[in-house]
Design an enzyme around this catalytic site. Structure first.
Site, mmCIF file in Angstrom:
data_model
loop_
_atom_site.group_PDB
_atom_site.id
_atom_site.type_symbol
_atom_site.label_atom_id
_atom_site.label_comp_id
_atom_site.label_asym_id
_atom_site.label_seq_id
_atom_site.Cartn_x
_atom_site.Cartn_y
_atom_site.Cartn_z
ATOM 1 N N LYS A 80 0.860 -1.187 0.000
ATOM 2 C CA LYS A 80 0.000 0.000 0.000
ATOM 3 C C LYS A 80 0.886 1.223 0.000
ATOM 4 O O LYS A 80 2.041 1.170 0.442
ATOM 5 C CB LYS A 80 -0.904 0.021 1.233
HETATM 6 P P1 NAD Z 1 -13.004 7.679 -2.877
HETATM 7 O O1 NAD Z 1 -12.014 8.715 -2.555
HETATM 8 O O2 NAD Z 1 -13.445 7.494 -4.286
HETATM 9 O O3 NAD Z 1 -14.319 7.893 -1.983
HETATM 10 C C1 NAD Z 1 -14.300 8.024 -0.602
HETATM 11 C C2 NAD Z 1 -15.686 8.458 -0.149
HETATM 12 O O4 NAD Z 1 -15.726 8.517 1.287
HETATM 13 C C3 NAD Z 1 -16.080 9.859 -0.636
HETATM 14 O O5 NAD Z 1 -17.469 9.866 -0.938
HETATM 15 C C4 NAD Z 1 -15.806 10.732 0.567
HETATM 16 O O6 NAD Z 1 -16.587 11.921 0.560
HETATM 17 C C5 NAD Z 1 -16.218 9.789 1.670
HETATM 18 N N1 NAD Z 1 -15.637 10.114 2.961
HETATM 19 C C6 NAD Z 1 -14.378 10.502 3.247
HETATM 20 N N2 NAD Z 1 -14.251 10.729 4.556
HETATM 21 C C7 NAD Z 1 -15.441 10.447 5.106
HETATM 22 C C8 NAD Z 1 -15.956 10.500 6.416
HETATM 23 N N3 NAD Z 1 -15.187 10.874 7.445
HETATM 24 N N4 NAD Z 1 -17.257 10.136 6.610
HETATM 25 C C9 NAD Z 1 -18.006 9.745 5.567
HETATM 26 N N5 NAD Z 1 -17.606 9.697 4.311
HETATM 27 C C10 NAD Z 1 -16.332 10.050 4.090
HETATM 28 O O7 NAD Z 1 -12.411 6.308 -2.285
HETATM 29 P P2 NAD Z 1 -12.813 4.823 -2.689
HETATM 30 O O8 NAD Z 1 -11.848 4.347 -3.694
HETATM 31 O O9 NAD Z 1 -14.279 4.750 -2.943
HETATM 32 O O10 NAD Z 1 -12.451 4.059 -1.330
HETATM 33 C C11 NAD Z 1 -13.389 3.914 -0.254
HETATM 34 C C12 NAD Z 1 -12.960 2.770 0.638
HETATM 35 O O11 NAD Z 1 -12.911 1.575 -0.139
HETATM 36 C C13 NAD Z 1 -11.569 2.913 1.260
HETATM 37 O O12 NAD Z 1 -11.568 2.291 2.525
HETATM 38 C C14 NAD Z 1 -10.691 2.132 0.306
HETATM 39 O O13 NAD Z 1 -9.496 1.681 0.918
HETATM 40 C C15 NAD Z 1 -11.617 0.985 -0.018
HETATM 41 N N6 NAD Z 1 -11.299 0.271 -1.244
HETATM 42 C C16 NAD Z 1 -11.227 0.914 -2.434
HETATM 43 C C17 NAD Z 1 -10.952 0.177 -3.583
HETATM 44 C C18 NAD Z 1 -10.937 0.806 -4.946
HETATM 45 O O14 NAD Z 1 -10.855 0.062 -5.942
HETATM 46 N N7 NAD Z 1 -11.035 2.121 -5.079
HETATM 47 C C19 NAD Z 1 -10.722 -1.197 -3.498
HETATM 48 C C20 NAD Z 1 -10.811 -1.829 -2.262
HETATM 49 C C21 NAD Z 1 -11.106 -1.074 -1.144
#
Ligand code: NAD
Length: 428
Positions: free
Chosen positions: A117
């Site tokens: 990561k």
């Molecule tokens: P992103 O940046 O696209 O979206 C994050 C979302 O969370 C946004 O809507 C943001 O406004 C919201 N957010 C941020 N802080 C917040 C808070 N304190 N309270 C509520 N909402 C909040 O990120 P993403 O890629 O969608 O990732 C989201 C989660 O999924 C993370 O934990 C990430 O590690 C995990 N994840 C992502 C992927 C991927 O392919 N992008 C894969 C596996 C896991």
């Protein structure tokens, strides 16, 4: 908006250290598996920690120094794989935890990858596009000692996207003197990205939610869903769960949440969010709610899709959902896990629930290495098969060991990595 209901954020205890959470989860699985003490010592630490402090020229001519990390937890089953996150709260321990979870995630789905990561401490909302590009390119150059198609392959995570990956791919390619598309995944299609990658994590969440409901004997049409986080993962999860007949009643983002107990019109909500950049203000909602309140709504299914440490000792007793599908990484502390187990709340763990993203990243890497690209229908079908098989194997192990789905997933993953480590032997 008809009314405004705001639960007060609770007086917060210090958030749990995600790396301690990750190690506690691992220790529990190692005990169930009666893992050899030597292997246990190897696997409960990250292999490489790389910290970089690097300068970026800002638009006003000043130079600012940013701190970033690339961590590789394990490389035994293949190159390291894991996203890059931009966030003010990025820390070494957070990135170490996320790297360790990546190892288990790749092993649960049986992908030939280890776990890594990366992260940079920054608030991208406060940077101009040019500053963000400068930061990304310099960070990519700094970590080029580690990353590459055979060694470590980054992907998007919180606050990074296809454009970020394109800048990283271009930077590494410029340093090499030729295009190296397989250096990152989650790229735009025009430079070797994969069909289906942007939606892959949310699609995996949908497949896993359907599997869990199937095991529980639930009809999607009878299930209400609340989703915290409406970025890449949360918004696609909402869209696809809605298409499968689930009733999405609440969603939120960093600015706050919205609720309509009768169900939200998800396509209209996606259009609203694309236009104004947040979910608040959506005309189809009956109430605005806080993120804290969203988690405690009377819903069947809760999908955390934002950040770590959303369920703790403090609020786990008030969660009303019967099923939690962890789209985010690390949303549940070990204390909350215990409370959920006692209360009969089923938790599908992150290392299974959100593995759809890395699965299609694997497809993207394979396609780039072969310069041979697949149809989206083939990608989605393969993704679905891998997720369903992983769920089934995790469920079987959880039943066999009379434990939670999280420990079932850990037992599957840790055993795969431990077996690979044992058969390779300890060098020299
Ligand atoms: P992103 O940046 O696209 O979206 C994050 C979302 O969370 C946004 O809507 C943001 O406004 C919201 N957010 C941020 N802080 C917040 C808070 N304190 N309270 C509520 N909402 C909040 O990120 P993403 O890629 O969608 O990732 C989201 C989660 O999924 C993370 O934990 C990430 O590690 C995990 N994840 C992502 C992927 C991927 O392919 N992008 C894969 C596996 C896991």
């Amino acid at each position: 908006m008809a009314s405004s209901v705001l639960a007060q954020p609770s007086a917060a205890a210090a958030p749990a250290n995600p790396y301690i959470t990750a190690q506690r989860q691992f220790d529990q699985a190692a005990s169930i598996l009666e893992l050899d003490p030597g292997l246990r010592a190897v696997l409960r630490e990250v292999r490489r920690e790389f910290t970089v402090n690097f300068p970026v020229r800002m638009d006003d001519g000043r130079i600012r120094v940013f701190t970033g990390y690339r961590i590789q937890h394990n490389l035994t089953r293949g190159p390291a794989k894991g996203g890059i996150r931009y966030h003010p709260q990025v820390s070494l321990d957070e990135v170490k935890a996320l790297a360790m979870w990546m190892t288990w995630k790749c092993a649960v789905t049986n992908l030939p990858f280890g776990g890594a990561k990366g992260g940079v401490i920054c608030d991208p909302a406060l940077l101009t596009p040019r500053e963000l590009e400068n930061l990304t390119r310099r960070f990519a150059s700094e970590i080029s000692l580690l990353i590459g198609p055979e060694s470590d392959i980054p992907a998007p995570d919180v606050n990074t996207n296809q454009q970020t990956m394109a800048w990283i791919m271009d930077t590494i390619s410029m340093e090499k003197g030729y295009s190296v598309p397989a250096t990152v995944t989650g790229k735009p299609l025009s430079i070797g990205g994969s069909q289906g990658r942007p939606a892959a994590t949310g699609r995996g969440v949908m497949v896993i939610t359907l599997e869990a409901c199937g095991r529980l004997g639930w009809d999607p049409a009878e299930c209400s869903v609340a989703i915290q986080g409406f970025g890449n993962v949360g918004s696609v999860s909402a869209d696809l769960l809605n298409s499968e007949g689930f009733k999405v009643v609440a969603v939120s983002d960093v600015f706050g949440g919205i609720y309509n107990p009768q169900g939200l019109d998800v396509p209209a909500l996606l259009a609203h969010q694309a236009k104004v950049g947040r979910v608040a203000g959506f005309a189809g909602a009956t109430q605005e709610i806080s993120n804290t309140a969203l988690l405690e709504l009377p819903v069947t299914i809760l999908v955390p899709a934002a950040l770590e440490n959303q369920f703790s000792l403090e609020n786990a007793g008030r969660i009303q959902a019967k099923l939690i599908v962890e789209a985010a990484n690390g949303p549940t502390t070990p204390e909350a896990d215990d409370i959920f187990q006692q209360r009969g709340v089923v938790v599908v763990p992150d290392i299974l629930a959100n593995a759809g993203g890395v699965t299609v990243s694997y497809f993207e890497w394979v396609q780039d290495l072969q310069s041979f690209f697949w149809e989206e229908s083939e990608i989605n079908a393969r993704l679905t098969r891998i997720m369903q098989r992983a769920y089934q194997q995790v469920d079987e192990l959880a039943t066999q060991h009379r434990t939670t789905l999280r420990m079932g997933a850990y037992c599957l993953a840790v055993k795969r990595v431990a077996d690979a480590t044992a058969v390779r032997g300890i060098y020299p």
